[in-house]
Design a protein around this motif. Structure first.
Motif, PDB file in Angstrom:
ATOM      1  N   PHE A 196       8.493  11.417  -8.811  1.00 32.73           N
ATOM      2  CA  PHE A 196       9.607  11.828  -7.965  1.00 32.73           C
ATOM      3  C   PHE A 196       9.648  10.981  -6.700  1.00 32.73           C
ATOM      4  CE2 PHE A 196      11.959  14.450  -4.984  1.00 32.73           C
ATOM      5  CZ  PHE A 196      12.947  15.024  -5.779  1.00 32.73           C
ATOM      6  N   ALA A 197      10.858  10.539  -6.318  1.00 30.27           N
ATOM      7  CA  ALA A 197      11.058   9.728  -5.117  1.00 30.27           C
ATOM      8  C   ALA A 197      11.803  10.542  -4.062  1.00 30.27           C
ATOM      9  CB  ALA A 197      11.845   8.459  -5.452  1.00 30.27           C
ATOM     10  N   HIS A 198      11.285  10.531  -2.847  1.00 25.72           N
ATOM     11  CA  HIS A 198      11.827  11.382  -1.782  1.00 25.72           C
ATOM     12  C   HIS A 198      13.045  10.777  -1.095  1.00 25.72           C
ATOM     13  CE1 HIS A 198      10.327   9.004   1.651  1.00 25.72           C
ATOM     14  NE2 HIS A 198       9.179   8.856   1.001  1.00 25.72           N
TER      15      HIS A 198
ATOM     16  N   LEU B 259       7.342   6.605   0.367  1.00 26.10           N
ATOM     17  CA  LEU B 259       7.961   5.289   0.250  1.00 26.10           C
ATOM     18  C   LEU B 259       7.651   4.451   1.487  1.00 26.10           C
ATOM     19  CD1 LEU B 259      11.284   6.456  -1.428  1.00 26.10           C
ATOM     20  CD2 LEU B 259       9.353   5.290  -2.503  1.00 26.10           C
ATOM     21  N   PRO B 260       7.690   3.132   1.373  1.00 29.69           N
ATOM     22  CA  PRO B 260       7.215   2.260   2.456  1.00 29.69           C
ATOM     23  C   PRO B 260       7.822   2.590   3.825  1.00 29.69           C
ATOM     24  CG  PRO B 260       7.593   0.970   0.491  1.00 29.69           C
ATOM     25  CD  PRO B 260       8.111   2.354   0.194  1.00 29.69           C
ATOM     26  N   GLY B 261       6.927   2.760   4.798  1.00 26.28           N
ATOM     27  CA  GLY B 261       7.344   3.083   6.163  1.00 26.28           C
ATOM     28  C   GLY B 261       7.395   4.563   6.450  1.00 26.28           C
TER      29      GLY B 261
ATOM     30  N   ASP C 155       0.846  -1.185   0.000  1.00 26.96           N
ATOM     31  CA  ASP C 155       0.000   0.000   0.000  1.00 26.96           C
ATOM     32  C   ASP C 155       0.886   1.241   0.000  1.00 26.96           C
ATOM     33  OD1 ASP C 155      -2.369   1.620   0.325  1.00 26.96           O
ATOM     34  OD2 ASP C 155      -1.766   1.885   2.409  1.00 26.96           O
ATOM     35  N   LEU C 156       0.740   2.081  -1.013  1.00 32.19           N
ATOM     36  CA  LEU C 156       1.510   3.317  -1.090  1.00 32.19           C
ATOM     37  C   LEU C 156       0.573   4.511  -1.045  1.00 32.19           C
ATOM     38  CD1 LEU C 156       4.162   2.541  -3.888  1.00 32.19           C
ATOM     39  CD2 LEU C 156       4.498   2.534  -1.407  1.00 32.19           C
ATOM     40  N   ALA C 157       0.867   5.448  -0.140  1.00 25.28           N
ATOM     41  CA  ALA C 157       0.183   6.736  -0.143  1.00 25.28           C
ATOM     42  C   ALA C 157       0.842   7.590  -1.217  1.00 25.28           C
ATOM     43  CB  ALA C 157       0.293   7.408   1.224  1.00 25.28           C
ATOM     44  N   VAL C 158       0.072   7.979  -2.217  1.00 23.80           N
ATOM     45  CA  VAL C 158       0.610   8.695  -3.375  1.00 23.80           C
ATOM     46  C   VAL C 158       0.123  10.139  -3.330  1.00 23.80           C
ATOM     47  CG1 VAL C 158       0.731   8.780  -5.888  1.00 23.80           C
ATOM     48  CG2 VAL C 158       0.636   6.571  -4.717  1.00 23.80           C
ATOM     49  N   ARG C 159       1.070  11.064  -3.327  1.00 29.41           N
ATOM     50  CA  ARG C 159       0.754  12.499  -3.289  1.00 29.41           C
ATOM     51  C   ARG C 159       0.871  13.064  -4.701  1.00 29.41           C
ATOM     52  NH1 ARG C 159       0.402  13.521   2.104  1.00 29.41           N
ATOM     53  NH2 ARG C 159       1.357  11.877   3.376  1.00 29.41           N
ATOM     54  N   GLU C 160      -0.086  13.924  -5.047  1.00 25.63           N
ATOM     55  CA  GLU C 160      -0.145  14.457  -6.403  1.00 25.63           C
ATOM     56  C   GLU C 160      -0.402  15.953  -6.399  1.00 25.63           C
ATOM     57  OE1 GLU C 160      -2.324  11.780  -9.342  1.00 25.63           O
ATOM     58  OE2 GLU C 160      -3.146  11.072  -7.438  1.00 25.63           O
ATOM     59  N   TRP C 161       0.164  16.607  -7.394  1.00 26.59           N
ATOM     60  CA  TRP C 161      -0.032  18.035  -7.610  1.00 26.59           C
ATOM     61  C   TRP C 161      -0.273  18.246  -9.103  1.00 26.59           C
ATOM     62  CZ3 TRP C 161       3.705  15.745  -4.741  1.00 26.59           C
ATOM     63  CH2 TRP C 161       3.826  16.097  -3.385  1.00 26.59           C
ATOM     64  N   GLY C 162      -1.107  19.214  -9.445  1.00 30.00           N
ATOM     65  CA  GLY C 162      -1.360  19.496 -10.849  1.00 30.00           C
ATOM     66  C   GLY C 162      -2.442  18.606 -11.410  1.00 30.00           C
TER      67      GLY C 162
END
Length: 287
Positions: A28-30, A60-62, A12-19
């Motif tokens: 992009f990976a943090h 990313l996970p965790g 499960d990934l929380a995906v953040r989006e803009w635009g």
């Protein structure tokens, strides 16, 4: 900033989006960090959104709002495969690919593995070195030792004001709100970062087992435009950047390699909107 949860192969990934969806996609990976998440990109993306980009960045996970994985699942190649799977599920066929620190190592592996899906590659103080003795990393530490160290180094604060003081920013700075996304209530009182010892320690351990430098030939052969932004503060960071920049440039001759004056490894939050403007301007010229 919008958030949705996406199941990627059982992760499960929380995906953040803009635009706007349908805009030119950026994946992009943090970076690593005790209070890191994709949310930190929020202070930098406005110029990209204004230029019509659709920016996608998973916790990313965790980290942030994504649950952790088992320690053995944090290898950089596995993370690279996971993010390409995410891109596929979101319908992002060809992307501007970027990453900061840990995320940059992941992006380097992604770009090397699937060049046909990379429009451009943006590496943020990453991809120019392996994490060996030259970076001050604890080379030779076991996974168990790094997990233990991560548990001891979790960021704790009494309250928002204390957190802002530790970050050396004003209490009303929007960066504090973004850091709070990666923070939860500490059972012992006050606040503590969400990322646990296993996720933080395993991520760093597997990052040190990776070799972004070994991806250079494939990145060079990929032919897509490459931007490498390097930190210059403090002095030791500048020295490392000055040594690594010509080696990267020689290995990837078409890359645009820039030492950015006055910024630390926290380059995106140091520069904020200027980071977004730099990427927008570079992408316009690279295209």
């Amino acid at each position: 900033m919008r958030v949705r949860h996406v199941d990627v192969g059982g992760t499960d990934l929380a995906v953040r989006e803009w635009g706007e969806a349908g805009g030119r996609p950026v994946l992009f990976a943090h970076a690593l960090g005790p209070a890191s998440s994709a949310a930190l990109l929020d202070v930098s993306v406005a110029p990209l959104v204004e230029a019509g980009f659709h920016v996608v960045s998973p916790d990313l996970p965790g980290y942030g709002d994504s649950p952790a994985l088992a320690a053995e699942d944090y290898s950089v190649p596995a993370m690279a495969d996971r993010l390409w799977s995410l891109a596929g599920q979101l319908g992002l066929d060809r992307v501007v690919l970027g990453g900061h620190s840990w995320g940059g190592a992941i992006a380097a592996y992604m770009a090397a593995a699937r060049p046909e899906r990379v429009e451009s590659l943006v590496l943020v103080d990453s991809g120019h070195v392996d994490y060996d003795a030259s970076t001050g990393a604890p080379v030779g530490a076991t996974l168990e030792e790094m997990v233990a160290a991560a548990g001891e180094s979790r960021l704790r604060a009494r309250d928002r004001a204390d957190l802002a003081g530790q970050l050396e920013v004003d209490v009303d700075d929007p960066l504090v709100d973004l850091i709070l996304i990666a923070v939860t209530e500490d059972p012992e009182g006050g606040l503590v970062t969400k990322v646990g010892a296993v996720a933080a320690g395993a991520a760093r351990y597997h990052l040190m087992q990776s070799s972004p430098v070994s991806r250079w030939p494939a990145i060079a052969a990929g032919g897509y435009p490459v931007l490498l932004l390097l930190a210059t503060e403090p002095a030791a960071t500048r020295e490392l950047s000055e040594q690594a920049a010509p080696r990267f440039a020689a290995a990837v001759p078409h890359a645009d390699v820039r030492l950015v004056e006055g910024v630390t490894h926290s380059l995106t939050t140091d520069l904020r909107d200027q980071f977004g403007r730099t990427v927008v301007e570079w992408l316009a010229s690279a295209r």
